[in-house]
Design a protein around this motif. Structure first.
Motif, PDB file in Angstrom:
ATOM      1  N   GLY A   1     -10.678  92.921 127.968  1.00  0.00           N
ATOM      2  CA  GLY A   1     -10.027  93.906 127.109  1.00  0.00           C
ATOM      3  C   GLY A   1      -9.711  93.393 125.718  1.00  0.00           C
ATOM      4  N   VAL A   2      -9.462  92.088 125.629  1.00  0.00           N
ATOM      5  CA  VAL A   2      -9.016  91.514 124.359  1.00  0.00           C
ATOM      6  C   VAL A   2      -9.935  91.889 123.200  1.00  0.00           C
ATOM      7  CG1 VAL A   2      -8.885  89.323 123.134  1.00  0.00           C
ATOM      8  CG2 VAL A   2      -7.601  89.639 125.221  1.00  0.00           C
ATOM      9  N   GLY A   3     -11.244  91.805 123.417  1.00  0.00           N
ATOM     10  CA  GLY A   3     -12.195  92.055 122.334  1.00  0.00           C
ATOM     11  C   GLY A   3     -12.004  93.414 121.684  1.00  0.00           C
ATOM     12  N   VAL A   4     -12.068  94.469 122.517  1.00  0.00           N
ATOM     13  CA  VAL A   4     -11.984  95.833 121.986  1.00  0.00           C
ATOM     14  C   VAL A   4     -10.621  96.083 121.349  1.00  0.00           C
ATOM     15  CG1 VAL A   4     -12.214  98.257 122.549  1.00  0.00           C
ATOM     16  CG2 VAL A   4     -13.519  96.581 123.817  1.00  0.00           C
ATOM     17  N   PHE A   5      -9.554  95.735 122.093  1.00  0.00           N
ATOM     18  CA  PHE A   5      -8.206  96.005 121.600  1.00  0.00           C
ATOM     19  C   PHE A   5      -7.926  95.234 120.324  1.00  0.00           C
ATOM     20  CE2 PHE A   5      -6.163  97.350 125.879  1.00  0.00           C
ATOM     21  CZ  PHE A   5      -7.093  98.353 125.965  1.00  0.00           C
TER      22      PHE A   5
ATOM     23  N   THR B   1     -10.053  94.205 118.047  1.00  0.00           N
ATOM     24  CA  THR B   1     -10.777  94.797 116.918  1.00  0.00           C
ATOM     25  C   THR B   1     -10.012  95.999 116.368  1.00  0.00           C
ATOM     26  OG1 THR B   1     -12.734  94.213 118.175  1.00  0.00           O
ATOM     27  CG2 THR B   1     -13.081  95.459 116.175  1.00  0.00           C
ATOM     28  N   ILE B   2      -9.485  96.824 117.276  1.00  0.00           N
ATOM     29  CA  ILE B   2      -8.713  98.001 116.840  1.00  0.00           C
ATOM     30  C   ILE B   2      -7.455  97.565 116.091  1.00  0.00           C
ATOM     31  CG2 ILE B   2      -7.431 100.020 117.634  1.00  0.00           C
ATOM     32  CD1 ILE B   2      -9.241 100.000 120.117  1.00  0.00           C
ATOM     33  N   LEU B   3      -6.697  96.657 116.719  1.00  0.00           N
ATOM     34  CA  LEU B   3      -5.424  96.219 116.133  1.00  0.00           C
ATOM     35  C   LEU B   3      -5.657  95.576 114.778  1.00  0.00           C
ATOM     36  CD1 LEU B   3      -2.415  96.053 116.814  1.00  0.00           C
ATOM     37  CD2 LEU B   3      -2.798  93.750 117.637  1.00  0.00           C
ATOM     38  N   LYS B   4      -6.711  94.754 114.706  1.00  0.00           N
ATOM     39  CA  LYS B   4      -7.015  94.024 113.483  1.00  0.00           C
ATOM     40  C   LYS B   4      -7.302  94.991 112.336  1.00  0.00           C
ATOM     41  CE  LYS B   4      -8.422  90.176 111.337  1.00  0.00           C
ATOM     42  NZ  LYS B   4      -8.674  90.863 110.090  1.00  0.00           N
TER      43      LYS B   4
ATOM     44  N   MET C   1      -1.047 104.135 116.117  1.00  0.00           N
ATOM     45  CA  MET C   1      -2.479 104.414 116.190  1.00  0.00           C
ATOM     46  C   MET C   1      -3.162 103.519 117.217  1.00  0.00           C
ATOM     47  SD  MET C   1      -3.397 105.125 112.255  1.00  0.00           S
ATOM     48  CE  MET C   1      -1.978 104.270 111.628  1.00  0.00           C
ATOM     49  N   TYR C   2      -2.620 102.320 117.385  1.00  0.00           N
ATOM     50  CA  TYR C   2      -3.159 101.404 118.389  1.00  0.00           C
ATOM     51  C   TYR C   2      -3.004 102.016 119.786  1.00  0.00           C
ATOM     52  CZ  TYR C   2      -3.348  97.309 121.439  1.00  0.00           C
ATOM     53  OH  TYR C   2      -3.641  96.432 122.452  1.00  0.00           O
ATOM     54  N   ILE C   3      -1.787 102.525 120.058  1.00  0.00           N
ATOM     55  CA  ILE C   3      -1.529 103.108 121.380  1.00  0.00           C
ATOM     56  C   ILE C   3      -2.447 104.303 121.632  1.00  0.00           C
ATOM     57  CG2 ILE C   3       0.194 104.369 122.744  1.00  0.00           C
ATOM     58  CD1 ILE C   3       2.286 102.506 121.544  1.00  0.00           C
TER      59      ILE C   3
ATOM     60  N   GLU D   1      -5.550  97.633 107.439  1.00  0.00           N
ATOM     61  CA  GLU D   1      -5.263  98.877 106.724  1.00  0.00           C
ATOM     62  C   GLU D   1      -3.832  98.842 106.186  1.00  0.00           C
ATOM     63  OE1 GLU D   1      -6.505 102.346 109.083  1.00  0.00           O
ATOM     64  OE2 GLU D   1      -4.840 103.374 108.108  1.00  0.00           O
ATOM     65  N   ALA D   2      -2.904  98.379 107.044  1.00  0.00           N
ATOM     66  CA  ALA D   2      -1.500  98.306 106.636  1.00  0.00           C
ATOM     67  C   ALA D   2      -1.344  97.391 105.423  1.00  0.00           C
ATOM     68  CB  ALA D   2      -0.643  97.802 107.790  1.00  0.00           C
ATOM     69  N   LEU D   3      -2.091  96.264 105.457  1.00  0.00           N
ATOM     70  CA  LEU D   3      -1.944  95.275 104.389  1.00  0.00           C
ATOM     71  C   LEU D   3      -2.356  95.827 103.031  1.00  0.00           C
ATOM     72  CD1 LEU D   3      -3.088  92.003 106.139  1.00  0.00           C
ATOM     73  CD2 LEU D   3      -0.789  92.833 105.712  1.00  0.00           C
TER      74      LEU D   3
END
Lengths: 301, 267
Positions: free
Chosen positions: A179-183, A185-188, A224-226, A193-195
């Motif tokens: 799961g780490v990969g997909v999640f 990428t989304i979080l990153k 948006m992550y959730i 975007e926030a930065l």
């Protein structure tokens, strides 16, 4: 606030509608299965057409389809999901226990995955090891969850460690790795975007420390992550189902395979009903959650 | 450097497609040639990746499996993309009640578990490539629908669409020239990415025995067959997994590079 409630009620009505249609589709798909209920239950009794008719009447198979469908919906709501052909127990009890196990697995896996992702995002934010985190993500997404399970088994065999079949640990580790990969990428991408938003420049000018800044960016990204995670639940559950099977974890996956192998149609039907309700609920919750968690949307209401 | 990643990934995918296409010419053995006198042999010049528990050449089986996997994955994605994106665009254009009905249809497609569709198809028409394609495309279509709808909705608000409407362009002309092109540009990277998802799904189906049935090899059913021998010959299961890992990573890189280029083009 009122619009929020309207959205929640709308979401709930949509869910009900989708659930009713989905169960109807599943019910009729199940009718495509070879061998009707009577043949499955009592074998070929072609010589006894009368007996067949009596059985049909007893099982309620002689009434019009739409009435059958309505009574099927009724039974779902009451929890009367029929009797497993092979286990002889009520399908609902059988499915429910496994469902709780699977939910526990999916939930803890989502939590551990998110924890690892936040850690990775933090590492990448402080620019200590950007390349490494990207590499971890792309390795993680290179094979689906179930295959990570097989790789983990290979690793344990090579390390001569015995594999703890049946426990939650192995599927949990597997789902986290996958799961780490997909999640991540989304979080990153959300944190990036926030930065680039002006408010982050403001916080920087205020002189917040790096970790405080990271928390601010995280706060922006989380809603948006959730939502993104909820929308991907379908694939996550598919992965969990296969992973459970590999490690013999008593969840929905193993139930499906056993029911399929023994052609236990009532159990298959019950399985599909509960999973589809979950998927529909998650999908629609995703929409509502975004409204609740995102302050910008909330203020508009 | 940027072009290197793009070029390399295109080359790898083309090489794999070529291998799959010319499987009959390249594979040294047939995928079902059983040689019981030569079971589980380690890699050697005659069998580059060794033999499996039935003495079949693993290398040849891998090549044929790659072919089956592509035969499943490519049509699944094409069907899902066409169905999802076109209907999504229609929903965006029609709005209102039509949008509501179409959206609920795709919600239903999303909510039906893909395993159940696979099982239903499998039970109804037996193990077949078509069945797997149906199951995978139904599980991918809702994502294309969602994307197609939001892209089309955004495009329709663009000033150039307004302008076209003002000078009397027909809806069909706008659909093909503006919305269609925009969908094609934005969804191509997504489709490439979904190709890797389709391959992953096939493998996941295969592992629990819902993919094509043996002796026809697919990457998924090879893994499920070989994982039973994990204590005797762990490398057997690793071979198809490696092929999947390379293919998926390459496709993801390709999708990434393509979407970067689309993003630049849009700015």
């Amino acid at each position: 606030m009122r619009r929020l409630w309207i959205n929640i009620v709308k979401g709930f009505l949509n869910l009900l509608l989708v659930f009713l249609i989905t169960t109807a589709v599943i019910y009729f798909l199940a009718r495509l299965f070879p061998g009707d209920t009577i043949t499955v239950l009592y074998g070929e009794v072609n010589s006894l057409q009368d007996g067949r008719r009596i059985l049909e009447a007893k099982l309620g198979l002689d009434i019009p389809l739409y009435i059958q469908l309505i009574s099927f919906w009724q039974k779902i709501l009451v929890g009367d999901w029929g009797i497993s052909i092979f286990a002889g127990k009520p399908v609902f009890d059988l499915v429910f226990q496994r469902y709780v196990n699977s939910l526990m697995l999916s939930f803890t896996a989502t939590l551990t995955t998110t924890a690892v992702c936040i850690l990775l995002a933090y590492l990448s934010f402080t620019r200590r090891c950007r390349r490494l985190t990207t590499l971890v993500a792309s390795i993680s997404t290179s094979i689906p969850a179930a295959l990570w399970g097989v790789m983990l088994m290979v690793a344990l065999v090579l390390a001569k460690v015995s594999i703890p079949f049946g426990s939650i640990i192995m599927p949990l580790i597997t789902l986290t790795i996958a799961g780490v990969g997909v999640f991540y990428t989304i979080l990153k991408s959300l944190i990036d975007e926030a930065l680039s938003e002006p408010f982050m420049a403001f916080y920087r000018a205020m002189g917040l420390t790096k970790s405080r800044l990271f928390l601010k960016a995280l706060r922006y990204a989380l809603p948006m992550y959730i939502t993104a995670v909820l929308y991907r639940m379908g694939l996550i559950i598919a992965g969990a189902v296969a992973t459970e099977t590999i490690f013999n974890y008593p969840g929905m996956g193993k139930l499906l395979i056993d029911a399929f192998a023994s052609r236990d149609y009532p159990v298959l039907l019950g399985w599909a009903v509960i999973i589809s309700l979950t998927l529909a609920a998650l999908n629609i919750t995703g929409d509502v959650m975004q409204d609740i968690l995102d302050p910008r949307v909330r203020e508009l209401m | 450097m940027k072009n290197l990643a793009l070029g390399a990934s295109i080359l790898i995918i083309l090489a794999e497609l070529l291998l799959a296409l010319l499987a009959d010419l390249i594979a040294p053995y047939s995928y079902e040639a059983i040689d019981l006198g030569n079971r589980l042999s380690p890699p050697s010049p005659r069998h580059p990746l060794g033999t499996d528990p039935l003495g079949r050449d693993v290398f040849s089986r891998l090549i044929y499996a790659m072919r089956i996997t592509f035969i499943i994955a490519i049509p699944s994605v094409l069907i899902a993309a066409l169905m999802g994106a076109a209907v999504g665009a229609l929903a965006a254009a029609a709005k209102g009640f039509t949008d509501f009905v179409l959206s609920r249809i795709f919600d239903v497609m999303y909510a039906i578990p893909s395993f159940f569709i696979a099982i239903a198809v499998l039970l109804a028409m037996g193990s077949s490539v078509t069945g797997i394609i149906i199951a995978i495309s139904i599980s991918l279509a809702p994502m294309f629908f969602r994307l197609g709808k939001s892209i089309a909705r955004e495009t329709l608000t663009k000033p150039y669409v307004e302008a076209a409407k003002a000078i009397g362009a027909s809806p069909i002309w706008i659909a093909f020239n503006y919305v269609g092109r925009q969908l094609l540009a934005t969804l191509t990277p997504t489709a490439v990415y979904m190709l890797s998802t389709a391959i992953a799904l096939e493998a996941t189906f295969g592992i629990i025995g819902l993919s094509v049935s043996p002796p026809t090899p697919s990457l998924g059913n090879m893994i499920s067959e070989y994982k039973e021998y994990i204590f005797v010959a762990p490398w057997l299961a690793v071979a198809p997994i490696t092929v999947i890992a390379v293919t998926i990573t390459t496709l993801n890189t390709l999708a990434n590079e393509l979407s970067k280029r689309v993003a630049v083009f849009e700015k």
